[in-house]
Each structure stands twice: as C-alpha cells, then as structure tokens.
Design an enzyme around this catalytic site. Structure first.
Site, PDB file in Angstrom:
ATOM      1  N   GLU A  43      75.202  19.426  68.096  1.00  0.00           N
ATOM      2  CA  GLU A  43      75.990  20.480  68.754  1.00  0.00           C
ATOM      3  C   GLU A  43      75.050  21.533  69.347  1.00  0.00           C
ATOM      4  O   GLU A  43      75.335  22.130  70.375  1.00  0.00           O
ATOM      5  CB  GLU A  43      76.946  21.123  67.733  1.00  0.00           C
ATOM      6  CG  GLU A  43      77.787  22.231  68.351  1.00  0.00           C
ATOM      7  CD  GLU A  43      78.982  22.644  67.517  1.00  0.00           C
ATOM      8  OE1 GLU A  43      79.602  21.774  66.873  1.00  0.00           O
ATOM      9  OE2 GLU A  43      79.300  23.839  67.520  1.00  0.00           O
ATOM     10  N   ARG A  47      83.705  21.499  72.390  1.00  0.00           N
ATOM     11  CA  ARG A  47      82.360  22.051  72.678  1.00  0.00           C
ATOM     12  C   ARG A  47      81.808  21.498  73.994  1.00  0.00           C
ATOM     13  O   ARG A  47      80.619  21.162  74.101  1.00  0.00           O
ATOM     14  CB  ARG A  47      81.372  21.759  71.538  1.00  0.00           C
ATOM     15  CG  ARG A  47      81.782  22.257  70.204  1.00  0.00           C
ATOM     16  CD  ARG A  47      81.861  23.771  70.099  1.00  0.00           C
ATOM     17  NE  ARG A  47      82.391  24.120  68.801  1.00  0.00           N
ATOM     18  CZ  ARG A  47      83.693  24.310  68.552  1.00  0.00           C
ATOM     19  NH1 ARG A  47      84.588  24.222  69.539  1.00  0.00           N
ATOM     20  NH2 ARG A  47      84.120  24.612  67.350  1.00  0.00           N
ATOM     21  N   SER A  57      76.712  25.478  63.539  1.00  0.00           N
ATOM     22  CA  SER A  57      76.876  24.063  63.190  1.00  0.00           C
ATOM     23  C   SER A  57      75.866  23.216  63.954  1.00  0.00           C
ATOM     24  O   SER A  57      75.749  23.329  65.176  1.00  0.00           O
ATOM     25  CB  SER A  57      78.283  23.582  63.553  1.00  0.00           C
ATOM     26  OG  SER A  57      79.213  24.267  62.755  1.00  0.00           O
TER      27      SER A  57
HETATM   28  C1  LIG Z   1      76.351  31.948  62.147  1.00  0.00           C
HETATM   29  C2  LIG Z   1      76.860  31.217  63.352  1.00  0.00           C
HETATM   30  C3  LIG Z   1      78.207  30.848  63.437  1.00  0.00           C
HETATM   31  C4  LIG Z   1      78.677  30.148  64.541  1.00  0.00           C
HETATM   32  N1  LIG Z   1      79.995  29.796  64.599  1.00  0.00           N
HETATM   33  C5  LIG Z   1      80.459  29.125  65.671  1.00  0.00           C
HETATM   34  C6  LIG Z   1      81.828  28.733  65.753  1.00  0.00           C
HETATM   35  O1  LIG Z   1      82.636  29.006  64.870  1.00  0.00           O
HETATM   36  N2  LIG Z   1      82.234  28.063  66.854  1.00  0.00           N
HETATM   37  C7  LIG Z   1      81.388  27.744  67.879  1.00  0.00           C
HETATM   38  O2  LIG Z   1      81.826  27.152  68.863  1.00  0.00           O
HETATM   39  N3  LIG Z   1      80.096  28.091  67.821  1.00  0.00           N
HETATM   40  C8  LIG Z   1      79.602  28.772  66.763  1.00  0.00           C
HETATM   41  N4  LIG Z   1      78.280  29.127  66.717  1.00  0.00           N
HETATM   42  C9  LIG Z   1      77.362  28.723  67.775  1.00  0.00           C
HETATM   43  C10 LIG Z   1      77.230  29.764  68.909  1.00  0.00           C
HETATM   44  O3  LIG Z   1      77.340  31.080  68.428  1.00  0.00           O
HETATM   45  C11 LIG Z   1      78.273  29.559  69.972  1.00  0.00           C
HETATM   46  O4  LIG Z   1      78.226  28.254  70.471  1.00  0.00           O
HETATM   47  C12 LIG Z   1      78.119  30.569  71.133  1.00  0.00           C
HETATM   48  O5  LIG Z   1      79.247  30.444  71.950  1.00  0.00           O
HETATM   49  C13 LIG Z   1      76.858  30.355  71.960  1.00  0.00           C
HETATM   50  O6  LIG Z   1      76.734  31.467  72.814  1.00  0.00           O
HETATM   51  P1  LIG Z   1      75.315  32.091  73.169  1.00  0.00           P
HETATM   52  O7  LIG Z   1      75.563  33.238  74.084  1.00  0.00           O
HETATM   53  O8  LIG Z   1      74.540  32.411  71.944  1.00  0.00           O
HETATM   54  O9  LIG Z   1      74.645  30.885  73.956  1.00  0.00           O
HETATM   55  P2  LIG Z   1      73.118  30.347  73.864  1.00  0.00           P
HETATM   56  O10 LIG Z   1      72.883  29.776  72.528  1.00  0.00           O
HETATM   57  O11 LIG Z   1      72.177  31.402  74.341  1.00  0.00           O
HETATM   58  O12 LIG Z   1      73.168  29.176  74.944  1.00  0.00           O
HETATM   59  C14 LIG Z   1      73.895  28.004  74.689  1.00  0.00           C
HETATM   60  C15 LIG Z   1      74.005  27.206  75.983  1.00  0.00           C
HETATM   61  O13 LIG Z   1      74.802  27.930  76.911  1.00  0.00           O
HETATM   62  C16 LIG Z   1      74.096  28.104  78.135  1.00  0.00           C
HETATM   63  N5  LIG Z   1      74.447  29.413  78.700  1.00  0.00           N
HETATM   64  C17 LIG Z   1      74.283  30.621  78.135  1.00  0.00           C
HETATM   65  N6  LIG Z   1      74.751  31.597  78.949  1.00  0.00           N
HETATM   66  C18 LIG Z   1      75.184  30.977  80.072  1.00  0.00           C
HETATM   67  C19 LIG Z   1      75.759  31.424  81.284  1.00  0.00           C
HETATM   68  N7  LIG Z   1      75.976  32.731  81.543  1.00  0.00           N
HETATM   69  N8  LIG Z   1      76.088  30.503  82.228  1.00  0.00           N
HETATM   70  C20 LIG Z   1      75.877  29.173  81.998  1.00  0.00           C
HETATM   71  N9  LIG Z   1      75.332  28.696  80.869  1.00  0.00           N
HETATM   72  C21 LIG Z   1      74.997  29.587  79.912  1.00  0.00           C
HETATM   73  C22 LIG Z   1      72.625  28.034  77.760  1.00  0.00           C
HETATM   74  O14 LIG Z   1      71.839  27.677  78.895  1.00  0.00           O
HETATM   75  C23 LIG Z   1      72.655  26.982  76.663  1.00  0.00           C
HETATM   76  O15 LIG Z   1      72.650  25.687  77.226  1.00  0.00           O
HETATM   77  C24 LIG Z   1      77.789  29.824  65.603  1.00  0.00           C
HETATM   78  C25 LIG Z   1      76.444  30.204  65.526  1.00  0.00           C
HETATM   79  C26 LIG Z   1      75.977  30.884  64.415  1.00  0.00           C
HETATM   80  C27 LIG Z   1      74.538  31.279  64.357  1.00  0.00           C
END
Ligand SMILES: Cc1cc2nc3c(=O)[nH]c(=O)nc-3n(C[C@H](O)[C@H](O)[C@H](O)COP(=O)(O)OP(=O)(O)OC[C@H]3O[C@@H](n4cnc5c(N)ncnc54)[C@H](O)[C@@H]3O)c2cc1C
Length: 285
Positions: free
Chosen positions: A276, A157, A206
């Site tokens: 996380e 991560r 998580s």
């Molecule tokens: C039900 C559920 C299940 C999940 N399962 C997993 C799993 O199995 N594995 C896992 O790793 N995660 C999981 N996650 C967490 C999450 O979905 C992931 O970490 C996902 O990759 C985050 O992406 P996001 O677009 O929602 O980022 P956001 O939550 O919008 O942002 C997260 C971070 O990334 C940065 N960011 C966003 N876009 C950019 C960009 N274009 N350039 C630079 N920085 C950026 C943001 O500034 C922030 O710091 C889960 C979440 C939920 C709700």
C-alpha cells in the site's frame, strides 16, 4: 539542495533529494513543471510523506511540496473548496466548525488533501473520493484541467488520476451535520486509532493493501511476523500491518522486512500481499 527526505517522511527514512521546492503559486508551479518536462528532469510531488518509503540513496530530481502555499479553504453552501496542501486534520476542523459533514471517518489520517485524493485514502468505510465533487489537476506541461468526480475511476486506495498529474485543488460536496455530534464521532475514531495503532513510532501506516475478503494484519500476524525485526525496522507488535522505525531503520531494512513478510504470508496462505505504501527512489522496483 540535497534536502534530506527523512525530514519529510513520517517513516523518518530517506536519502537526499537534489532539490526540494515550495512553488509560490499556481503560475510558479506551472513554470516549474514545464521546466522539468523540457529539461528532462525528474520531479515528484510530496504530500505529508505519510504513505511513503524513500530509498536510502534519495531522489535524483526535484521534490515539489505544496504545503506552504496551496493552503486555502473556503465554502459556499455545502461545497468546500480546498487547496491540495491542506492537512486533512485542518480540513476536518474547518468542516466540523461549520457543520459540514461527510468526512469525519477520515479523522486521524495524517496526510494532506492532494495525496489523499491521489490514492483515495479511506477509513471506517468511507473513502475521500466518496465526497469529492471535482479536482483541479495540473498535467506534465503545466496545464490545468478540471475533472468531475464521475470522470475519475476510483477503487480501494486507487484512482486513475495520471501518475504525473498534480492535484492542486479539490471540491467536496458535504451534508448538513451537527458540530457537537461530528466532534464526538471523531473523538471515537481517534480513540480507536490510539488503541490499535502504534502511533508513538515512525511508520507509513498500513504497509499492505487489504486482500479480498481478509485483512493483511491478520495474515501477517498468523504467519508469525509480529515483532519480526530487520535492523531497526520492525513489524509492530501492536498492529501487524504496520512496520515501525524503532530508531535508525534504513529503507533497505524496511524493504527486506517487507519481502520476508510477503514470503511468509505467501507460503502460509498462498496470498501475494500488495504494497500500500508508495516507493520513491528505488529504480529497481
Ligand atoms: C499512523 C498512520 C495512519 C494512517 N491511516 C490511514 C488510513 O486510515 N487510511 C488511509 O488511507 N491511509 C492511512 N495512512 C496513510 C497515509 O496517511 C494516507 O494514505 C495519506 O492520504 C497520504 O497522504 P500524504 O499527503 O501523506 O501523501 P504522501 O505520502 O506524501 O504521498 C503519497 C502519494 O501521493 C502522491 N501525491 C501527494 N500529493 C499529491 C498531489 N498534490 N497530487 C498528486 N499526487 C500527490 C505522492 O506523489 C505519492 O505517490 C496512515 C498513515 C499513518 C502514518
């Protein structure tokens, strides 16, 4: 103006951002980033808000959303080029239809490509950066730079991409696969997620990172925290490493619950769990 960030986070929590903008193209994004830098205005790039807890006070600055315009996907042979605002589920659909295999384990992660690369999302033994070939990154002055995978340090991560950099596009190198098999593998992962994760309530996935040699969920459960509740924030009874928003939880409720869980796990196991989820708008943290 004053856009409620609870509308843009999976937790359904968060106060307003001063401005919430969708840049219309790369040039527009560059000008915006440069403007923020020159004027000393804080900015934050949001993906799908699925790994994010935003404070109740919100964010005094500009939130940038790439999901309306950075949505291109194309492929040449087994190399897929994709915009940062594309949802992982759409990327997976695109790849599956074309028999481009390697990212199937990520099915069910509700994020977008940019955010998922930035924090090296992963599941079932595969991390998104495993298949990354390169990213196009915009720096704080609005200048674009291409980084090859070998120039990026990745971990659990974690990537060493600069915290003020913006992923605008990525290339993945995939393998040949059978669409039917790829589909059924993904169905299997989705079924497991539905069985194990509290998907019917808002959350940010998580809450804690996996500590070396153990699982955060196991520690939280053994420390007696399943079902623990502060306000409307509750440690899920289904999966102890999820905090769910039962109705009208505030960010303060979630953070107090996080602190309580950390304290109990520390006391019981002498392990200091690390968050996380990413935080926005908490100057004191
Ligand atoms: C039900 C559920 C299940 C999940 N399962 C997993 C799993 O199995 N594995 C896992 O790793 N995660 C999981 N996650 C967490 C999450 O979905 C992931 O970490 C996902 O990759 C985050 O992406 P996001 O677009 O929602 O980022 P956001 O939550 O919008 O942002 C997260 C971070 O990334 C940065 N960011 C966003 N876009 C950019 C960009 N274009 N350039 C630079 N920085 C950026 C943001 O500034 C922030 O710091 C889960 C979440 C939920 C709700």
């Amino acid at each position: 103006m004053d856009e409620s960030l609870s509308e843009h986070t999976n937790f359904r929590i968060g106060g307003p951002a001063d401005f919430y903008l969708y840049p219309k193209d790369l040039e527009d994004l560059g000008a915006l980033v440069d403007f923020c830098e020159r004027e000393g205005i804080l900015r934050f790039v949001i993906g799908n808000g699925t790994n994010l807890l935003v404070s109740d006070e919100g964010f005094r600055g500009i939130v940038i959303d790439l999901s309306e315009t950075f949505t291109h996907v194309s492929c040449k042979g087994s190399v897929v080029t994709v915009g940062a605002g594309v949802f992982l589920r759409n990327l997976l659909k695109y790849c599956t239809e074309r028999g481009l295999s390697g990212l199937e384990s990520l099915v069910g992660i509700p994020g977008q490509v940019g955010g998922s690369i930035f924090l090296n999302a992963g599941s079932y033994g595969v991390e998104i950066c495993d298949r990354l070939r390169s990213v196009h990154l915009m720096d704080r002055l609005g200048t674009l730079e291409k980084r090859q995978q070998e120039e990026i340090t990745v971990g659990y991560r974690y990537t060493d991409l600069p915290s003020d950099g913006i992923v605008v596009e990525a290339q993945f190198l995939l393998s040949e696969g059978n669409p039917k098999k790829m589909e059924s593998v993904q169905e299997g992962y989705l079924k497991e997620r539905r069985e194990k994760q509290p998907l019917s309530l808002p959350s940010a996935g998580s809450v804690f990172k996996r500590p070396a040699g153990d699982y955060a969920g196991r520690l939280v459960e053994e420390a007696g925290c399943k079902g623990l509740r502060i306000g409307d924030a509750m440690v899920s009874k289904k999966h102890a490493n999820f905090i769910v928003n039962c109705h009208f939880a505030s960010a303060q409720n979630v953070l107090r619950l996080v602190d309580e869980v950390k304290e109990r796990v520390l006391e019981r196991f002498d392990i200091d769990l690390e968050l996380e989820i990413h935080l926005l708008g908490f100057p004191e943290r």
